[in-house]
Design a protein around this motif. Sequence first.
Motif, short mmCIF file in Angstrom:
data_model
loop_
_atom_site.label_atom_id
_atom_site.label_comp_id
_atom_site.label_asym_id
_atom_site.label_seq_id
_atom_site.Cartn_x
_atom_site.Cartn_y
_atom_site.Cartn_z
N ILE A 68 0.87 -1.18 0.00
CA ILE A 68 0.00 0.00 0.00
C ILE A 68 0.90 1.22 0.00
CG2 ILE A 68 -1.70 1.35 1.28
CD1 ILE A 68 -2.91 -1.21 2.31
N ARG A 106 -7.92 0.03 4.59
CA ARG A 106 -7.29 -0.40 3.33
C ARG A 106 -6.46 -1.67 3.56
NH1 ARG A 106 -7.27 3.64 -0.72
NH2 ARG A 106 -8.92 5.11 -0.19
N ASP A 125 -0.82 -2.52 -4.50
CA ASP A 125 -2.17 -3.08 -4.35
C ASP A 125 -3.20 -2.02 -3.99
OD1 ASP A 125 -1.80 -6.31 -4.27
OD2 ASP A 125 -0.05 -5.29 -3.48
N ASP A 126 -2.74 -0.90 -3.43
CA ASP A 126 -3.65 0.19 -3.08
C ASP A 126 -2.81 1.40 -2.71
OD1 ASP A 126 -5.95 1.61 -2.59
OD2 ASP A 126 -6.77 0.21 -1.11
N TYR A 127 -3.45 2.53 -2.49
CA TYR A 127 -2.72 3.72 -2.08
C TYR A 127 -3.59 4.55 -1.14
CZ TYR A 127 -5.65 6.49 -5.21
OH TYR A 127 -6.73 7.09 -5.80
N VAL A 128 -2.94 5.36 -0.32
CA VAL A 128 -3.61 6.30 0.57
C VAL A 128 -2.89 7.64 0.43
CG1 VAL A 128 -4.19 6.87 2.95
CG2 VAL A 128 -4.28 4.49 2.20
N GLU A 134 -8.37 5.12 8.23
CA GLU A 134 -8.52 4.87 6.79
C GLU A 134 -7.49 3.85 6.31
OE1 GLU A 134 -8.23 7.11 2.44
OE2 GLU A 134 -7.72 8.20 4.27
N LEU A 135 -6.23 4.02 6.75
CA LEU A 135 -5.19 3.08 6.34
C LEU A 135 -5.50 1.68 6.85
CD1 LEU A 135 -2.46 2.47 5.04
CD2 LEU A 135 -1.38 3.13 7.20
N ALA A 141 -8.73 -4.61 3.79
CA ALA A 141 -9.32 -4.95 2.48
C ALA A 141 -8.33 -5.71 1.61
CB ALA A 141 -9.78 -3.67 1.78
N VAL A 142 -7.06 -5.26 1.58
CA VAL A 142 -6.05 -5.94 0.77
C VAL A 142 -5.80 -7.35 1.29
CG1 VAL A 142 -3.61 -5.95 0.11
CG2 VAL A 142 -4.92 -3.83 -0.02
N THR A 182 0.69 8.13 -7.93
CA THR A 182 -0.31 7.10 -7.67
C THR A 182 -0.46 6.17 -8.86
OG1 THR A 182 -1.54 8.58 -6.20
CG2 THR A 182 -2.73 6.70 -7.12
#
Length: 240
Positions: A79, A114, A99-102, A110-111, A117-118, A90
Amino acid sequence: MEQKKHILVVDDHSEIRDLLGKYLGQHGYEVSLADGGRKMHKVLENQSVDLVVLDVMMPEEDGLSLCRSLKEQGGPPVIMLTALGEEADTIVGLEMGADDYVSKPFSPRELLARIKAVLRRLEHLPSPLRKQTEVSKKAFSGWMLDLHQQQLEREDGLLVPLSTAEFRLLEVFLGHPRKVLSRDQLLDMTKGREALPFDRSIDNQVSRLRKKIEPDPKNPSLVKTVWGGGYSFTAEVSEP
């Protein structure tokens, strides 16, 4: 008792590292902290990591380059932490396999969402070797691999740490003893992708794995090179 998921936070800002380390620890994760690529690689070489939280902007080696090297080596999911408005970073990060970003500034909550979820997505991916009624341990040539704990134990009781990539590779070999596996097959089984031209990541992983399990890594007897074919795991594998 289920083993804690291990999160590695890589950020050159000590305040962010410490905050995330404390927050994720309070929510049931094992957490390691690194201030850059050198420390990140050291942790990955010695411990099994389930997910890396990686900052893009760092002074020595930037997070985009580190993300690329992680994916080339079959590392854990990533992430990215990106500066608000840095859309280009991004996009590049996702193209390199993140796999994702914040976006910064962000809330730890929020992190955390994420991360969950990953990890949840990964749990639903089919394993190349194991089914729901999976075997928990496999033995070979004086070694025991615990598939649940991701631990490698020698017959004298010595625990040898494996990186995530090394564990996946050994797991694949133990599932296909005495079969020739091409580099393409090994990449597909360990990373879920085909080899790119001049991709030597499997060769590098095999070299590191040999140093940990072979009596003589320079003259390997367990993981044999098959010229023009790939690799073959020659030891007999049993399920104790």
